[in-house]
Scaffold this motif. Structure first.
Motif, short mmCIF file in Angstrom:
data_model
loop_
_atom_site.label_atom_id
_atom_site.label_comp_id
_atom_site.label_asym_id
_atom_site.label_seq_id
_atom_site.Cartn_x
_atom_site.Cartn_y
_atom_site.Cartn_z
N ARG A 32 -6.35 3.99 -0.96
CA ARG A 32 -4.89 4.12 -1.01
C ARG A 32 -4.33 4.25 0.40
O ARG A 32 -4.90 4.94 1.24
CB ARG A 32 -4.52 5.37 -1.82
CG ARG A 32 -4.73 5.19 -3.30
CD ARG A 32 -4.45 6.48 -4.05
NE ARG A 32 -3.11 6.99 -3.78
CZ ARG A 32 -2.68 8.17 -4.21
NH1 ARG A 32 -3.49 8.95 -4.90
NH2 ARG A 32 -1.46 8.57 -3.95
N ILE A 33 -3.23 3.60 0.61
CA ILE A 33 -2.55 3.69 1.90
C ILE A 33 -1.07 3.98 1.64
O ILE A 33 -0.45 3.35 0.79
CB ILE A 33 -2.70 2.38 2.70
CG1 ILE A 33 -4.15 2.18 3.13
CG2 ILE A 33 -1.80 2.39 3.93
CD1 ILE A 33 -4.40 0.91 3.89
N GLU A 34 -0.57 4.92 2.40
CA GLU A 34 0.88 5.18 2.37
C GLU A 34 1.38 5.08 3.79
O GLU A 34 0.92 5.80 4.67
CB GLU A 34 1.16 6.56 1.79
CG GLU A 34 0.81 6.70 0.33
CD GLU A 34 1.00 8.12 -0.19
OE1 GLU A 34 1.77 8.87 0.42
OE2 GLU A 34 0.34 8.46 -1.18
N GLY A 35 2.25 4.17 4.04
CA GLY A 35 2.77 4.00 5.39
C GLY A 35 3.00 2.55 5.70
O GLY A 35 3.59 1.82 4.90
N THR A 36 2.49 2.11 6.83
CA THR A 36 2.64 0.70 7.20
C THR A 36 1.29 0.13 7.58
O THR A 36 0.45 0.82 8.15
CB THR A 36 3.62 0.50 8.38
OG1 THR A 36 3.08 1.16 9.52
CG2 THR A 36 4.99 1.04 8.07
N VAL A 37 1.10 -1.12 7.26
CA VAL A 37 -0.12 -1.84 7.59
C VAL A 37 0.28 -3.13 8.28
O VAL A 37 1.11 -3.89 7.76
CB VAL A 37 -0.94 -2.18 6.32
CG1 VAL A 37 -2.21 -2.91 6.68
CG2 VAL A 37 -1.24 -0.94 5.53
N THR A 56 2.54 -6.13 6.95
CA THR A 56 2.89 -7.28 7.78
C THR A 56 1.59 -7.92 8.25
O THR A 56 0.76 -7.26 8.88
CB THR A 56 3.72 -6.83 9.01
OG1 THR A 56 4.83 -6.07 8.55
CG2 THR A 56 4.21 -8.03 9.79
N ALA A 57 1.39 -9.18 7.90
CA ALA A 57 0.15 -9.86 8.27
C ALA A 57 0.36 -11.37 8.19
O ALA A 57 1.40 -11.84 7.72
CB ALA A 57 -0.99 -9.44 7.35
N ARG A 58 -0.65 -12.09 8.65
CA ARG A 58 -0.56 -13.55 8.53
C ARG A 58 -0.76 -13.95 7.07
O ARG A 58 0.03 -14.70 6.51
CB ARG A 58 -1.62 -14.22 9.42
CG ARG A 58 -1.59 -15.73 9.39
CD ARG A 58 -2.56 -16.31 10.41
NE ARG A 58 -3.92 -15.79 10.27
CZ ARG A 58 -4.79 -16.21 9.37
NH1 ARG A 58 -4.47 -17.18 8.55
NH2 ARG A 58 -6.00 -15.69 9.31
N ASP A 59 -1.83 -13.44 6.47
CA ASP A 59 -2.11 -13.68 5.06
C ASP A 59 -2.19 -12.35 4.34
O ASP A 59 -2.81 -11.41 4.84
CB ASP A 59 -3.46 -14.39 4.88
CG ASP A 59 -3.36 -15.88 5.14
OD1 ASP A 59 -2.24 -16.39 5.16
OD2 ASP A 59 -4.41 -16.51 5.33
N VAL A 70 6.62 -6.81 1.89
CA VAL A 70 5.54 -7.63 2.46
C VAL A 70 6.15 -8.70 3.34
O VAL A 70 7.10 -9.37 2.93
CB VAL A 70 4.71 -8.31 1.34
CG1 VAL A 70 3.60 -9.17 1.94
CG2 VAL A 70 4.13 -7.28 0.40
N GLU A 71 5.58 -8.83 4.51
CA GLU A 71 6.00 -9.93 5.38
C GLU A 71 4.74 -10.68 5.79
O GLU A 71 3.90 -10.15 6.53
CB GLU A 71 6.72 -9.38 6.61
CG GLU A 71 7.46 -10.46 7.35
CD GLU A 71 8.35 -9.89 8.46
OE1 GLU A 71 8.40 -10.52 9.53
OE2 GLU A 71 8.95 -8.82 8.25
N GLN A 89 8.59 -11.65 2.06
CA GLN A 89 9.01 -12.76 2.93
C GLN A 89 7.74 -13.47 3.40
O GLN A 89 6.83 -12.84 3.93
CB GLN A 89 9.80 -12.24 4.13
CG GLN A 89 10.29 -13.36 5.00
CD GLN A 89 11.37 -12.90 5.97
OE1 GLN A 89 12.12 -11.99 5.67
NE2 GLN A 89 11.43 -13.53 7.12
N ALA A 90 7.66 -14.75 3.13
CA ALA A 90 6.46 -15.50 3.48
C ALA A 90 6.79 -16.98 3.57
O ALA A 90 7.82 -17.43 3.07
CB ALA A 90 5.37 -15.28 2.43
N ALA A 91 5.90 -17.72 4.22
CA ALA A 91 6.09 -19.17 4.30
C ALA A 91 5.68 -19.81 2.98
O ALA A 91 6.30 -20.77 2.53
CB ALA A 91 5.28 -19.74 5.45
N ARG A 92 4.62 -19.29 2.40
CA ARG A 92 4.13 -19.85 1.14
C ARG A 92 3.71 -18.72 0.22
O ARG A 92 3.35 -17.63 0.68
CB ARG A 92 2.92 -20.78 1.40
CG ARG A 92 3.30 -22.02 2.17
CD ARG A 92 2.10 -22.88 2.44
NE ARG A 92 1.19 -22.29 3.42
CZ ARG A 92 0.03 -22.81 3.76
NH1 ARG A 92 -0.38 -23.92 3.19
NH2 ARG A 92 -0.74 -22.23 4.65
#
Lengths: 158, 135
Positions: A32-37, A56-59, A70-71, A89-92
């Motif tokens: 579990r994670i609470e915060g930002t990744v 926030t990540a590439r994939d 999610v970005e 928000q994503a390209a695909r």
């Protein structure tokens, strides 16, 4: 299912992390994670994991439950067991049958860019601009093309 | 091109109340036995610009590559295929399929499942799977 080699880091199933996490490459989250990744690579929220985080990540792959925004620079994938409750928000985007998504999505639209309503085919017209046919229902059938009115065509050209 | 329907009744769900019942294969409209409202049941193909208030049918809605729907609400009980553009809320009990050049922009999209091809553009709130009021 992705292989371990794709992910340099694994957050174990019994781990609970609160705060900001930053990865240089891929990471797999079983706990579990609470915060930002954030990551320059791929983030996998594995099945059974429940995260309340901004990712926030590439994939981004979601097989568990993710509550938060999610970005994804490239792609977000939501597996049949995956749930995303938040803005995306994503390209695909790839959604498997059974996946749950609940939130505002902006897919394939550059950040800050114009919306996809026009699809590059002219300016977007608001629903109020058009004239409903008959009693407000669309007049159309299975074999004939819906005939645009002169007014509608002019609006489309504008 | 003449589209052939399979013989015999076909099951539909009223897009107004969700009631499920059978209609003849060639039916174009009918009255829902549950809510007594007139409803369209034919499939709709949009091949050009179609500005309407509501585009709704219990059948399938297909928007071709050159098709463009500007509506307040698009309801397709049998699902929605889009290779063109839709602007407006989408509600369906079926599957929404957005092709690689499709675009959708609207306040909300509610469907059982959503298939998005690479290259499709979406902007709006998505609720998949859709929840009926009260759920």
């Amino acid at each position: 299912m992705s292989t371990n080699g794709e992910y340099a880091t694994t957050i174990g199933p019994d781990a609970v992390f609160k705060g900001d996490l930053e990865f240089e490459s891929g990471a797999r989250v079983l706990g579990r994670i609470e915060g930002t990744v954030s990551s320059k690579g791929k983030i996998l929220i594995a099945e059974g994991s429940e995260c309340t985080a901004t990712v926030t990540a590439r994939d981004v792959s979601v097989e568990g439950v993710l509550t938060g925004n999610v970005e994804a620079g490239d792609r977000i994938s939501v597996a049949p067991t995956g749930q995303v409750h938040g803005d995306i928000q994503a390209a695909r985007m790839t959604m498997a049958e059974g996946a749950t998504v609940n939130g505002f999505c902006r897919i394939g639209v550059a950040a800050g860019g114009k919306g996809g309503g026009g699809g590059g085919r002219g300016a977007a017209a608001s629903p109020g601009d058009g004239k409903a046919t008959g009693n407000g229902q669309a007049r159309s059938d299975s074999e004939q093309e819906a005939k645009p009115t002169a007014k509608a065509t002019a609006a489309a050209k504008r | 091109m003449i589209r052939r329907r399979p013989a015999g009744p076909r099951p539909i769900h009223c897009y107004l109340c969700g009631h499920g019942f059978d209609v003849p294969a060639r039916a174009m409209s009918t009255t829902c036995p549950a809510c007594n409202k007139a409803i369209q049941v034919e499939d709709v193909v949009v091949k050009s610009y179609l500005p309407v208030t509501d585009l709704q049918t219990c059948g399938r809605i297909s928007v071709t590559a050159r098709g463009r729907v500007a509506a307040k609400r698009v309801r397709g009980g049998g699902g929605i295929d889009c290779d063109g553009a839709i602007e407006g809320s989408i509600e369906t009990e079926g599957v929404v399929v957005l092709g690689p050049k499709a675009s959708w922009k609207g306040p909300v999209l509610r469907s059982r499942h959503l298939e998005i091809a690479d290259g499709a553009r979406l902007e709006g709130r998505i609720e998949v799977p859709r929840r009926r009021d009260g759920e």
